[in-house]
Scaffold this motif. Sequence first.
Motif, short mmCIF file in Angstrom:
data_model
loop_
_atom_site.label_atom_id
_atom_site.label_comp_id
_atom_site.label_asym_id
_atom_site.label_seq_id
_atom_site.Cartn_x
_atom_site.Cartn_y
_atom_site.Cartn_z
N ASN A 1 4.12 36.62 10.64
CA ASN A 1 3.74 38.03 10.53
C ASN A 1 2.34 38.12 9.94
O ASN A 1 2.13 38.56 8.82
N ASN A 2 1.35 37.66 10.73
CA ASN A 2 0.00 37.54 10.17
C ASN A 2 -0.79 38.84 10.17
O ASN A 2 -1.88 38.89 9.60
N ILE A 3 -0.25 39.90 10.77
CA ILE A 3 -0.93 41.20 10.71
C ILE A 3 -0.47 41.99 9.49
O ILE A 3 -1.27 42.41 8.65
N PHE A 4 0.83 42.18 9.35
CA PHE A 4 1.35 43.04 8.29
C PHE A 4 1.39 42.35 6.93
O PHE A 4 1.30 43.02 5.90
N ILE A 5 1.54 41.02 6.90
CA ILE A 5 1.58 40.31 5.62
C ILE A 5 0.40 39.35 5.49
O ILE A 5 -0.23 39.26 4.43
N GLY A 6 0.07 38.64 6.57
CA GLY A 6 -0.99 37.64 6.50
C GLY A 6 -2.33 38.22 6.10
O GLY A 6 -3.02 37.68 5.22
N LEU A 7 -2.75 39.32 6.72
CA LEU A 7 -4.04 39.92 6.40
C LEU A 7 -4.14 40.35 4.94
O LEU A 7 -5.11 39.99 4.25
N PRO A 8 -3.17 41.12 4.41
CA PRO A 8 -3.27 41.48 2.98
C PRO A 8 -3.25 40.27 2.06
O PRO A 8 -4.00 40.21 1.07
N LEU A 9 -2.41 39.28 2.39
CA LEU A 9 -2.30 38.10 1.54
C LEU A 9 -3.59 37.30 1.52
O LEU A 9 -4.10 36.93 0.46
N VAL A 10 -4.14 37.03 2.69
CA VAL A 10 -5.38 36.24 2.78
C VAL A 10 -6.54 37.01 2.14
O VAL A 10 -7.38 36.41 1.46
N GLY A 11 -6.57 38.32 2.35
CA GLY A 11 -7.62 39.12 1.74
C GLY A 11 -7.61 39.03 0.23
O GLY A 11 -8.66 38.90 -0.42
N ARG A 12 -6.43 39.08 -0.37
CA ARG A 12 -6.30 39.01 -1.83
C ARG A 12 -6.53 37.61 -2.36
O ARG A 12 -7.11 37.42 -3.43
N SER A 13 -6.05 36.59 -1.63
CA SER A 13 -6.03 35.23 -2.15
C SER A 13 -7.29 34.43 -1.83
O SER A 13 -7.75 33.63 -2.63
N VAL A 14 -7.83 34.61 -0.62
CA VAL A 14 -8.97 33.80 -0.17
C VAL A 14 -10.26 34.61 -0.14
O VAL A 14 -11.33 34.08 -0.40
N GLY A 15 -10.17 35.88 0.21
CA GLY A 15 -11.36 36.72 0.25
C GLY A 15 -11.91 36.89 1.67
O GLY A 15 -11.24 36.60 2.65
N ASP A 16 -13.16 37.33 1.75
CA ASP A 16 -13.75 37.68 3.03
C ASP A 16 -13.83 36.50 3.99
O ASP A 16 -13.62 36.66 5.20
N GLU A 17 -14.13 35.31 3.49
CA GLU A 17 -14.23 34.16 4.39
C GLU A 17 -12.86 33.82 5.00
O GLU A 17 -12.76 33.40 6.15
N GLY A 18 -11.81 34.03 4.22
CA GLY A 18 -10.46 33.84 4.75
C GLY A 18 -10.13 34.86 5.81
O GLY A 18 -9.48 34.55 6.82
N LEU A 19 -10.60 36.10 5.61
CA LEU A 19 -10.36 37.15 6.61
C LEU A 19 -11.11 36.85 7.91
O LEU A 19 -10.62 37.17 8.99
N VAL A 20 -12.27 36.22 7.81
CA VAL A 20 -13.00 35.82 9.01
C VAL A 20 -12.17 34.82 9.80
O VAL A 20 -12.00 34.94 11.03
N ALA A 21 -11.63 33.81 9.11
CA ALA A 21 -10.80 32.80 9.78
C ALA A 21 -9.58 33.44 10.43
O ALA A 21 -9.23 33.13 11.58
N LEU A 22 -8.94 34.36 9.72
CA LEU A 22 -7.75 35.01 10.26
C LEU A 22 -8.10 35.91 11.43
O LEU A 22 -7.34 36.00 12.41
N SER A 23 -9.24 36.56 11.39
CA SER A 23 -9.67 37.40 12.51
C SER A 23 -9.91 36.56 13.76
O SER A 23 -9.57 36.97 14.88
N ILE A 24 -10.50 35.38 13.58
CA ILE A 24 -10.71 34.47 14.71
C ILE A 24 -9.36 34.02 15.27
O ILE A 24 -9.19 33.93 16.50
N LEU A 25 -8.41 33.75 14.40
CA LEU A 25 -7.07 33.37 14.87
C LEU A 25 -6.41 34.50 15.65
O LEU A 25 -5.81 34.28 16.71
N LEU A 26 -6.54 35.73 15.14
CA LEU A 26 -5.91 36.88 15.79
C LEU A 26 -6.47 37.13 17.18
O LEU A 26 -5.81 37.76 18.01
N ALA A 27 -7.68 36.62 17.45
CA ALA A 27 -8.28 36.82 18.77
C ALA A 27 -7.41 36.27 19.88
O ALA A 27 -7.39 36.81 20.99
#
Length: 314
Positions: A106-132
């Motif tokens: 569930n990388n949209i509803f849980i993954g995005l908030p979790l990565v944003g809080r834990s890793v920060g913007d660079e983590g969100l970049v990685a997750l956005s690339i994955l979501l592509a």
Amino acid sequence: MSAIALNVAPIFILILTGWLIVKVGWFKVDVGDVLGDFVFKIAVPTLIIRTLVEADFHGASPFKLWIAYFSGVAVTWAVGHIVAKYVFKQDLRIAVIAGISSSFANNIFIGLPLVGRSVGDEGLVALSILLAIHLPVMMIAGTILMENATHKAIGGEKRSTGAILKQIGRNLISNPLIIGLIIGMSVHAIDVPVPVVLKSVIDQIASMAGPAALISLGMALNKYSIRGNVRIAAAMTTFKLFLLPGCVWIAGHLLGLSPQWTAALVLTASVPTGINAWLLANRFGTGHSLAASTISISTLLGVLSVSLWAWLLG
């Protein structure tokens, strides 16, 4: 450990809040569906646009990231499928649902908030690339395997792979996440400055994505009760929460991903099973109880798995 708790606990408290809102009767579960639509169609695409527009990719290739994550998915899906079919003696269709339930995060509803809080913007970049490519790859694989399994189990007309890809392609063209990715990458590529007022609006909508996603997920969980063969759901939950992130962690290190990108992938791999597993089961009319039970059990235990992986990642 206290820092991990500060990042992880609010995620699951918000999910619990959404679940309680419906459970005590303050809102009907349909309200959660509407909120979920807002998250999926407006808030998360806006967050993705903002993330990609401001991203610094450092010349990194997305292919290593995709290989790292989907190699973990392939191993976990295969193990879930084999265990369901040969250990729990389920038919081929249930085995496919078991495989996707064990590997669809569930990388949209849980993954995005979790990565944003834990890793920060660079983590969100990685997750956005994955979501592509995450949703297209998972839904194409799941649909083709379910089509083949259904044909073998009950016969009937079998659609060609081309027909399946054409239908999924039409659905993806209008997918808000894909549209957000295209807009974000396009603006990033042409390097057009975003007006201050528009940036303020984008920031405010994007900031709603995490809390709204978690509350809407909690409200939706009232529809996914634990029922049927709990043992197989527990096995798929174990694969989802521990085998998948473990495989992704190993692949990330072997491929030389940065610590931030590896952490983002592992954390999103460690979150509970996504609702799309149930949607696929519902589409083919089988495996509802397995998918629903795996979603519920993995969400209940998700706080433990996420905390463990956050601790291991340091």
